[in-house]
Design an enzyme around this catalytic site. Structure first.
Site, PDB file in Angstrom:
ATOM      1  N   SER A 106      -7.072 -25.211  21.981  1.00  0.00           N
ATOM      2  CA  SER A 106      -8.129 -24.817  21.049  1.00  0.00           C
ATOM      3  C   SER A 106      -9.438 -24.519  21.774  1.00  0.00           C
ATOM      4  CB  SER A 106      -8.356 -25.949  20.050  1.00  0.00           C
ATOM      5  OG  SER A 106      -9.494 -25.683  19.265  1.00  0.00           O
ATOM      6  N   GLN A 126      -6.511 -20.499  22.316  1.00  0.00           N
ATOM      7  CA  GLN A 126      -6.702 -20.190  20.886  1.00  0.00           C
ATOM      8  C   GLN A 126      -8.179 -20.111  20.563  1.00  0.00           C
ATOM      9  OE1 GLN A 126      -7.719 -22.971  18.456  1.00  0.00           O
ATOM     10  NE2 GLN A 126      -8.144 -21.294  17.025  1.00  0.00           N
ATOM     11  N   TYR A 128     -11.125 -19.037  17.359  1.00  0.00           N
ATOM     12  CA  TYR A 128     -11.471 -18.581  16.008  1.00  0.00           C
ATOM     13  C   TYR A 128     -12.431 -17.409  16.178  1.00  0.00           C
ATOM     14  CZ  TYR A 128      -9.794 -23.168  14.421  1.00  0.00           C
ATOM     15  OH  TYR A 128      -9.035 -24.278  14.163  1.00  0.00           O
ATOM     16  N   THR A 154      -6.784 -17.703  15.325  1.00  0.00           N
ATOM     17  CA  THR A 154      -6.472 -18.434  14.089  1.00  0.00           C
ATOM     18  C   THR A 154      -7.385 -17.941  12.978  1.00  0.00           C
ATOM     19  OG1 THR A 154      -5.805 -20.376  15.348  1.00  0.00           O
ATOM     20  CG2 THR A 154      -6.341 -20.746  13.035  1.00  0.00           C
ATOM     21  N   ARG A 163     -12.276 -34.644   0.767  1.00  0.00           N
ATOM     22  CA  ARG A 163     -10.983 -35.329   0.694  1.00  0.00           C
ATOM     23  C   ARG A 163     -11.091 -36.454  -0.315  1.00  0.00           C
ATOM     24  NH1 ARG A 163     -12.220 -34.644   6.364  1.00  0.00           N
ATOM     25  NH2 ARG A 163     -10.883 -32.988   7.140  1.00  0.00           N
ATOM     26  N   LYS A 252      -2.386 -16.623  14.089  1.00  0.00           N
ATOM     27  CA  LYS A 252      -1.960 -17.918  13.523  1.00  0.00           C
ATOM     28  C   LYS A 252      -2.607 -18.115  12.158  1.00  0.00           C
ATOM     29  CE  LYS A 252      -2.128 -22.893  14.614  1.00  0.00           C
ATOM     30  NZ  LYS A 252      -3.262 -23.411  13.840  1.00  0.00           N
ATOM     31  N   HIS A 276      -2.582 -24.319   8.512  1.00  0.00           N
ATOM     32  CA  HIS A 276      -3.493 -25.167   9.280  1.00  0.00           C
ATOM     33  C   HIS A 276      -3.181 -26.655   9.056  1.00  0.00           C
ATOM     34  CE1 HIS A 276      -7.213 -24.088  11.618  1.00  0.00           C
ATOM     35  NE2 HIS A 276      -7.236 -25.392  11.725  1.00  0.00           N
ATOM     36  N   ASP A 307       4.293 -23.441  12.004  1.00  0.00           N
ATOM     37  CA  ASP A 307       3.774 -24.781  12.245  1.00  0.00           C
ATOM     38  C   ASP A 307       3.340 -25.381  10.935  1.00  0.00           C
ATOM     39  OD1 ASP A 307       0.609 -24.760  12.062  1.00  0.00           O
ATOM     40  OD2 ASP A 307       1.155 -22.932  13.123  1.00  0.00           O
ATOM     41  N   GLY A 308       3.494 -26.708  10.845  1.00  0.00           N
ATOM     42  CA  GLY A 308       3.152 -27.432   9.621  1.00  0.00           C
ATOM     43  C   GLY A 308       4.291 -28.333   9.210  1.00  0.00           C
ATOM     44  N   GLY A 309       4.101 -29.627   9.356  1.00  0.00           N
ATOM     45  CA  GLY A 309       5.047 -30.595   8.804  1.00  0.00           C
ATOM     46  C   GLY A 309       6.207 -30.973   9.706  1.00  0.00           C
ATOM     47  N   ILE A 310       6.244 -30.457  10.935  1.00  0.00           N
ATOM     48  CA  ILE A 310       7.375 -30.790  11.827  1.00  0.00           C
ATOM     49  C   ILE A 310       7.212 -32.232  12.314  1.00  0.00           C
ATOM     50  CG2 ILE A 310       8.490 -30.287  14.039  1.00  0.00           C
ATOM     51  CD1 ILE A 310       8.932 -27.941  12.214  1.00  0.00           C
ATOM     52  N   ARG A 311       8.176 -33.076  11.971  1.00  0.00           N
ATOM     53  CA  ARG A 311       8.140 -34.481  12.400  1.00  0.00           C
ATOM     54  C   ARG A 311       9.444 -34.915  13.051  1.00  0.00           C
ATOM     55  NH1 ARG A 311       3.858 -33.073  11.117  1.00  0.00           N
ATOM     56  NH2 ARG A 311       2.364 -33.996   9.661  1.00  0.00           N
ATOM     57  N   GLY A 330       1.549 -30.215  15.489  1.00  0.00           N
ATOM     58  CA  GLY A 330       0.173 -30.694  15.515  1.00  0.00           C
ATOM     59  C   GLY A 330       0.154 -32.216  15.473  1.00  0.00           C
TER      60      GLY A 330
END
Ligand SMILES: Cc1cc2nc3c(=O)[nH]c(=O)nc-3n(C[C@H](O)[C@H](O)[C@H](O)COP(=O)(O)O)c2cc1C
Length: 400
Positions: A106, A126, A128, A154, A163, A252, A276, A307-311, A330
């Site tokens: 990044s 990467q 922005y 990205t 949040r 991305k 993201h 990408d997103g949620g790979i565990r 990530g």
């Protein structure tokens, strides 16, 4: 380092080891966390169709992404790992190199692109869209000079930082007043403090890759402020950047087939289907749900990553069977880093590699490129789109 068995265990250890605000910054997410949750849960809706007999005794996990040979199709997704561990992205890069894979670095990282490329030549820088074209050109030229093997731009960020579970308090810099304020958090995390004491400095909270040559590295928030006041990139800007860079180029943050086509039209070599990590527009479906539509639209023109949620290794297997060439991770590696520094990242990569290999064995596939949607059971309506009532092409202002 005490070995751990799953990414879930790495997360538990990271939670115990990191100060509350650092852990909270990695957990991230926005609003209700709908996307954050769906990124992970969506994988659970997909089943496998295992095969028995004639299974391959050996499996080949190797592939290429953006011209780089990697030993298995899992890459490090770019994140700034400020304050997680003194080695920062250099530790991550080294772990990725040991595992034979590439790292996305990044522009908001805590370590310079030169140091990271030295630890792993398979570094994809990467950025922005921050600052005017001249500043962006200087930033990417610096990455090129350092030896970055590809550029990632990205695009999916809307600056939402609300949040429901509360946002972590992140300081601008580590001065005495800040140390006093954060002392109670640090005091209950002695192993974390010891790592920094051994390194001989506190987290710097600066972003060296955002500095012009000869400039002092700005703080994270200074650079973030510049970004907030930068007019968003047009597709014409992105085409300019693509031409300026000339080398392997990834866009991305794509979820829609029409955006993926635009990325291919400006000459991108790869797109990452991504929201993201659920840190952006809450309510965007889990990334894996958008993968088949993007593969359909541009799978024959560009490399499609997810990408997103790979565990787990089985998550990787599902993404590949749905047409991804590779995935980026990530939080999985951030938890590894938080739990045990660089060796923790390597531990996570090993977990994903073995899970993927076992999955290939179970599905009777000898190579990652042989995986097919027919290896999976995907429920009707899984992709949740495009909806009949929603035009795929949103009218938009002309960008040039
Ligand atoms: C703490 C944190 C910082 C991130 N920083 C960046 C960044 O600087 N650039 C970027 O392109 N993506 C960034 N991301 C998004 C990741 O690259 C990736 O898209 C996301 O984490 C994937 O989801 P996962 O965490 O479920 O694997 C960040 C994510 C997290 C959690």
């Amino acid at each position: 380092m005490a070995w751990f068995e799953t990414v879930a265990e790495a997360q538990r250890r990271a939670r115990k080891r990191l100060p509350r605000s650092v852990y909270g910054a990695l957990l991230a997410g926005t609003e209700q966390g709908l996307t954050l949750t769906d990124n992970v849960r969506a994988f659970d809706e997909i089943g496998f169709r295992p095969q028995v007999g004639d299974q391959p005794a050996e499996r080949d996990l190797a592939t290429t992404v953006l011209g780089q040979d990697i030993s298995f199709p899992v890459l490090i997704s770019p994140t700034g790992v400020q304050a997680v561990h003194p080695e920062g992205e250099v530790g991550v890069a080294r772990a990725a190199a040991e595992a034979g894979t590439a790292i996305g670095l990044s522009a908001f990282a805590s370590r310079s692109v030169d140091d990271v490329v030295a630890a792993n030549p398979q570094t994809f820088f990467q950025t922005y869209w921050v600052g005017d074209r001249d500043r962006i050109a200087r930033r990417v030229e610096r990455a090129r000079e350092a030896g970055a093997a590809a550029l990632i731009v990205t695009l999916d960020w809307v600056f939402d930082s609300r949040r429901d579970w509360g946002s972590p308090d992140i300081p601008e810099r580590m001065d005495l007043a800040t140390m006093a304020k954060f002392a109670p958090e640090g005091a209950v995390r002695p192993r974390y403090l010891l790592d920094w004491l051994r390194a001989g400095h506190l987290p710097r909270l600066t972003v060296p890759n955002m500095a012009d040559p000869g400039e002092e590295p700005p703080t994270f928030f200074q650079a973030y402020g510049e970004w907030m006041y930068t007019p968003p990139a047009t597709w014409a800007d992105l085409e300019w950047l693509r031409e300026l860079w000339g080398g392997p180029f990834m866009v991305k943050g794509v979820t829609r087939p029409d955006d993926a086509r635009r990325a291919a039209d400006i000459g991108a070599d790869a797109v990452s289907v991504s929201n993201h990590g659920g840190n952006n527009l809450d309510g965007t479906p889990g990334a894996i749900r958008s993968l088949p539509g993007v593969v359909d639209a541009v799978g024959d023109r560009v490399e499609v990553l997810l990408d997103g949620g790979i565990r787990r290794g089985t998550d990787v297997l599902k993404a590949l069977a749905l047409g991804a060439r590779a995935v980026m991770i990530g939080r999985a590696y951030l938890w590894g880093m938080g739990a045990a520094g660089g060796p923790g990242v390597k531990n996570v990569l090993d977990i994903l590699r073995s899970g993927l290999d076992e999955g290939l064995f179970g599905l009777g596939r000898s190579r990652v490129g042989d995986l097919r949607p027919g290896d999976l059971i995907v429920p009707d309506g899984f992709s949740r789109g495009p909806q009949p009532w929603a035009a795929e092409e949103t009218p938009r202002p002309k960008s040039d």
